[in-house]
Motif scaffolding. Structure first.
Motif, PDB file in Angstrom:
ATOM      1  N   ASP A 156       2.889  14.766  -7.766  1.00 28.29           N
ATOM      2  CA  ASP A 156       3.838  15.376  -6.828  1.00 28.29           C
ATOM      3  C   ASP A 156       3.498  14.977  -5.399  1.00 28.29           C
ATOM      4  O   ASP A 156       2.385  14.524  -5.124  1.00 28.29           O
ATOM      5  CB  ASP A 156       3.767  16.904  -6.960  1.00 28.29           C
ATOM      6  N   THR A 157       4.456  15.162  -4.524  1.00 31.57           N
ATOM      7  CA  THR A 157       4.202  15.033  -3.090  1.00 31.57           C
ATOM      8  C   THR A 157       5.171  15.970  -2.383  1.00 31.57           C
ATOM      9  O   THR A 157       6.158  16.396  -2.988  1.00 31.57           O
ATOM     10  CB  THR A 157       4.379  13.567  -2.627  1.00 31.57           C
ATOM     11  N   VAL A 158       4.888  16.308  -1.143  1.00 31.35           N
ATOM     12  CA  VAL A 158       5.741  17.277  -0.449  1.00 31.35           C
ATOM     13  C   VAL A 158       7.109  16.655  -0.189  1.00 31.35           C
ATOM     14  O   VAL A 158       7.226  15.645   0.503  1.00 31.35           O
ATOM     15  CB  VAL A 158       5.100  17.703   0.893  1.00 31.35           C
ATOM     16  N   VAL A 163       0.861  -1.189   0.000  1.00 32.59           N
ATOM     17  CA  VAL A 163       0.000   0.000   0.000  1.00 32.59           C
ATOM     18  C   VAL A 163       0.891   1.231   0.000  1.00 32.59           C
ATOM     19  O   VAL A 163       1.623   1.477   0.971  1.00 32.59           O
ATOM     20  CB  VAL A 163      -0.934   0.002   1.226  1.00 32.59           C
ATOM     21  N   GLY A 164       0.851   1.993  -1.099  1.00 34.29           N
ATOM     22  CA  GLY A 164       1.745   3.151  -1.243  1.00 34.29           C
ATOM     23  C   GLY A 164       2.805   2.830  -2.284  1.00 34.29           C
ATOM     24  O   GLY A 164       3.499   1.818  -2.164  1.00 34.29           O
ATOM     25  N   ALA A 165       2.911   3.679  -3.312  1.00 31.91           N
ATOM     26  CA  ALA A 165       3.725   3.306  -4.488  1.00 31.91           C
ATOM     27  C   ALA A 165       4.806   4.328  -4.796  1.00 31.91           C
ATOM     28  O   ALA A 165       5.154   4.533  -5.953  1.00 31.91           O
ATOM     29  CB  ALA A 165       2.808   3.116  -5.701  1.00 31.91           C
ATOM     30  N   ASP A 190      13.482  14.228  10.592  1.00 28.11           N
ATOM     31  CA  ASP A 190      13.562  15.552   9.982  1.00 28.11           C
ATOM     32  C   ASP A 190      14.344  15.485   8.659  1.00 28.11           C
ATOM     33  O   ASP A 190      15.364  14.789   8.579  1.00 28.11           O
ATOM     34  CB  ASP A 190      14.287  16.483  10.959  1.00 28.11           C
ATOM     35  N   PRO A 191      13.878  16.198   7.627  1.00 25.08           N
ATOM     36  CA  PRO A 191      14.579  16.147   6.329  1.00 25.08           C
ATOM     37  C   PRO A 191      15.961  16.804   6.324  1.00 25.08           C
ATOM     38  O   PRO A 191      16.651  16.743   5.308  1.00 25.08           O
ATOM     39  CB  PRO A 191      13.650  16.910   5.376  1.00 25.08           C
ATOM     40  N   TYR A 192      16.381  17.420   7.427  1.00 27.14           N
ATOM     41  CA  TYR A 192      17.650  18.160   7.439  1.00 27.14           C
ATOM     42  C   TYR A 192      18.774  17.346   6.804  1.00 27.14           C
ATOM     43  O   TYR A 192      19.528  17.851   5.977  1.00 27.14           O
ATOM     44  CB  TYR A 192      18.014  18.507   8.894  1.00 27.14           C
ATOM     45  N   THR A 193      18.928  16.077   7.192  1.00 27.73           N
ATOM     46  CA  THR A 193      20.064  15.287   6.695  1.00 27.73           C
ATOM     47  C   THR A 193      19.757  14.573   5.377  1.00 27.73           C
ATOM     48  O   THR A 193      20.614  13.827   4.878  1.00 27.73           O
ATOM     49  CB  THR A 193      20.516  14.265   7.762  1.00 27.73           C
ATOM     50  N   GLY A 194      18.571  14.772   4.824  1.00 24.54           N
ATOM     51  CA  GLY A 194      18.266  14.275   3.471  1.00 24.54           C
ATOM     52  C   GLY A 194      18.416  12.773   3.304  1.00 24.54           C
ATOM     53  O   GLY A 194      18.951  12.305   2.300  1.00 24.54           O
ATOM     54  N   ASN A 195      17.917  12.016   4.266  1.00 27.48           N
ATOM     55  CA  ASN A 195      18.078  10.562   4.194  1.00 27.48           C
ATOM     56  C   ASN A 195      16.789   9.802   3.889  1.00 27.48           C
ATOM     57  O   ASN A 195      16.837   8.585   3.703  1.00 27.48           O
ATOM     58  CB  ASN A 195      18.635  10.033   5.530  1.00 27.48           C
TER      59      ASN A 195
END
Ligand SMILES: Cc1cc2nc3c(=O)[nH]c(=O)nc-3n(C[C@H](O)[C@H](O)[C@H](O)COP(=O)(O)OP(=O)(O)OC[C@H]3O[C@@H](n4cnc5c(N)ncnc54)[C@H](O)[C@@H]3O)c2cc1C
Length: 408
Positions: free
Chosen positions: A38-40, A7-9, A291-296
Motif C-alpha cells: 500500500d501507499t498513501v 527508481v520507483g515502481a 493537491d489530490p483535490y482534482t484527482g489527477n
C-alpha cells in the motif's frame, strides 16, 4: 549496463519501464518497497488514465474487483452537481482501485514486458562521471548488500520525497504551499452506490467512493492550521466533518464498520521540479506534485510515463546532446500541458472558490448538458480555457437563466 534504470515502481515507474522494455530496451526497475503493498493515496483514476491502462492491456488486472462508478455528486457550499460525463476515450466508468491491486499489476506488466525488477532495493547514491553526468546508481538490498548499476539514463519515479531529485540537484519552481490535511480509512456496509466529493462551508471537505472488496474509502479534509486540534480527537472529528458537510450521509457512516485505522497526512506542497538533466530525468510525483483535490496524480503519472518513454526512445541511440535535448523537450511539454490544471487545482484546494468559478459551477448545476460538461472538465477532457471561455459562460448563463455575481 542498462539503457535505463527506473527508481520507483508504482504509477509512474512501472508503466515507463514496461513501455521501454516493450520497445526492446534493457531496463532495471527498482523499488525499496515490495509488491503488493500500500501507499498513501485515495485511488481515484480519471477516464484518461483508465484509457491508457486499457491501451496497455492491463486495465482488468489494474482495477481488479473495484466497483465501477457511473454517478458522481460534487458539492461546493450550496451548489450540488450530480451526474457523469459522456464516455471519455471510450471509457464509460471510473474506478478507484486499492494501490495494493493497481501497483502490483503495473509491476507485473513491467516484468512481463522484460524489465528486470528488483524489489526491496533502496537507491542511496547516484554515480556521476568526470563531467558530472549521471551514469548509474548505488543501492542496498533488503539483506543489506550494496551494489552499483550503470545505465545511460537514471529516472527518478520515486515520489514526492524523491531521492533522485535531491541527489541530481533538480531545482523546484512554481511552489505553492499545501492547503489541507487528510484523514481517510476503509469502511464496510455503506449503502452508497456512487461517488461523493463534497466541500462544505467552514473550509472542510469529505470524499467517499467505492474501491475493492466491497469497501468504501471515506476521507475528510480540513485546512492545515486545524490539524493539531483534529488529531486530539480524530475519530470524533472524522464523523463530525461528515455530519457537517454531508448531513444526509452521516448516519450511514455511523452504522458502517471501519476496517482499517484512520490514515492521517499533511498534504505535501504543490511544486514542479526540473524534469531532466545530464543523464537523468524525473517522472510522476518526483517531478510534479499537486493537491489530490482534482484527482489527477495517477492519470498524470501514466501520461507522463508515456511522454518520457517516447523522449527516451527517440534519444537513446543518439549522442548525449541530442538525448538531453529530447529530455528537456519532455519537461517543457509536461509543464505546458499541466499548467492550467495545476493553477486550477491550487486554487480549488483552498476550499473557497473565487466568485467567477463559483458562478460557473452554480450555473452548470442547473441543466443536464452543462452538468455533463462540468464532469468532462473534472476529468480533464475539457480544458479549463474552453470551459471558462467568456462566450461559453455567457451562452450558458443565458440558457439556464442565471444571473452571475461577477460580470461574464
Ligand atoms: C492523500 C493522497 C491522496 C491521493 N489521492 C489521489 C487520487 O484519488 N487520485 C489520483 O490520481 N492521485 C491521488 N494522489 C496522488 C497519487 O497518489 C500520486 O500522484 C501517485 O502515487 C504518483 O505515483 P508515483 O509513481 O509518481 O509515486 P509514488 O506512488 O509515490 O511511488 C514512488 C515509489 O518510489 C519508491 N522509492 C522512493 N524512494 C526510493 C529509493 N530511494 N529507492 C527505491 N525506491 C524508492 C517508493 O517505495 C514508492 O514505491 C493522492 C496523493 C495523496 C498524498
Amino acid at each position: 549496463m542498462y539503457d535505463v534504470i527506473v527508481v520507483g515502481a508504482r504509477c509512474a515507474g512501472s508503466p515507463l519501464a514496461m513501455l521501454l522494455a516493450r520497445a526492446g530496451r534493457r531496463v532495471l526497475l527498482v523499488d525499496r518497497a515490495t509488491f503488493p503493498s500500500d501507499t498513501v493515496s485515495t485511488h481515484f483514476i480519471q477516464q484518461t488514465g483508465l484509457a491508457l491502462l486499457r491501451d496497455w492491456g492491463v486495465l482488468a488486472a489494474a482495477v481488479g474487483d473495484a466497483t465501477p462508478i457511473r454517478y458522481m455528486t460534487l458539492s461546493f457550499k450550496d451548489i450540488r452537481i450530480s451526474g457523469f460525463s459522456d464516455p471519455i476515450d471510450g471509457i464509460d466508468a471510473v474506478y478507484a482501485p486499492r494501490r495494493t491491486v493497481l501497483d502490483a499489476a503495473l509491476v507485473e506488466a513491467a516484468q512481463s514486458a522484460g524489465a528486470e525488477v528488483r524489489q526491496g532495493y533502496s537507491v542511496e547514491e547516484l554515480v556521476f562521471d568526470d563531467e558530472g553526468r549521471v551514469v548509474g546508481i548505488r543501492g542496498r538490498s533488503a539483506a543489506g548488500t550494496v551494489s552499483e548499476e550503470r545505465a545511460r539514463v537514471v529516472v527518478g519515479a520515486d515520489g514526492a520525497n524523491s531521492t533522485i531529485a535531491r541527489l541530481a540537484g533538480a531545482t523546484t519552481y512554481n511552489h505553492v504551499p499545501a492547503s489541507c490535511f487528510i484523514y481517510y480509512s476503509y469502511f464496510a456496509g455503506l449503502p452508497w452506490s456512487s461517488f461523493h466529493h463534497r466541500t462544505g462551508h467552514d473550509e472542510q471537505q469529505m470524499g467517499a467512493w467505492p474501491t475493492n472488496d466491497g469497501l468504501h474509502l471515506v476521507a475528510v479534509m480540513r485546512k492545515r492550521p486545524r490539524f493539531r486540534a483534529f488529531r486530539a480527537a480524530d475519530e470524533a472529528n472524522f464523523q463530525e466533518v461528515v455530519d457537517q458537510v454531508t448531513p444526509d450521509l452521516g448516519d450511514d457512516l455511523r452504522q458502517a464498520e471501519r476496517v482499517a485505522p484512520l490514515q492521517p497526512m499533511l498534504y505535501p506542497d504543490n511544486y514542479y521540479r526540473q524534469a531532466s538533466g545530464p543523464g537523468w530525468a524525473l517522472v510522476g510525483d518526483a517531478g510534479y506534485y499537486k493537491d489530490p483535490y482534482t484527482g489527477n496524480g495517477i492519470a498524470d503519472a501514466f501520461r507522463h510515463a508515456g511522454m518520457l518513454s517516447s523522449a527516451l526512445l527517440s534519444g537513446l541511440d543518439t549522442d548525449d546532446q541530442v538525448l538531453d535535448t529530447a529530455l528537456r523537450a519532455y519537461g517543457a511539454h509536461r509543464d505546458e500541458e499541466t499548467a492550467e490544471t495545476y493553477n486550477f487545482t491550487c486554487t480549488i484546494s483552498e476550499l473557497d472558490l473565487p466568485s467567477d468559478i463559483y458562478d460557473a459551477f452554480d450555473a452548470s448545476s442547473r441543466h443536464e448538458r452543462y452538468r455533463t460538461e462540468f464532469f468532462r472538465l473534472l476529468a480533464g477532457a475539457t480544458p479549463g480555457h474552453e470551459f471558462f471561455a467568456p462566450e461559453r459562460l455567457e451562452r450558458m448563463y443565458r440558457e439556464v437563466g442565471f444571473q452571475p455575481t461577477v460580470g461574464a
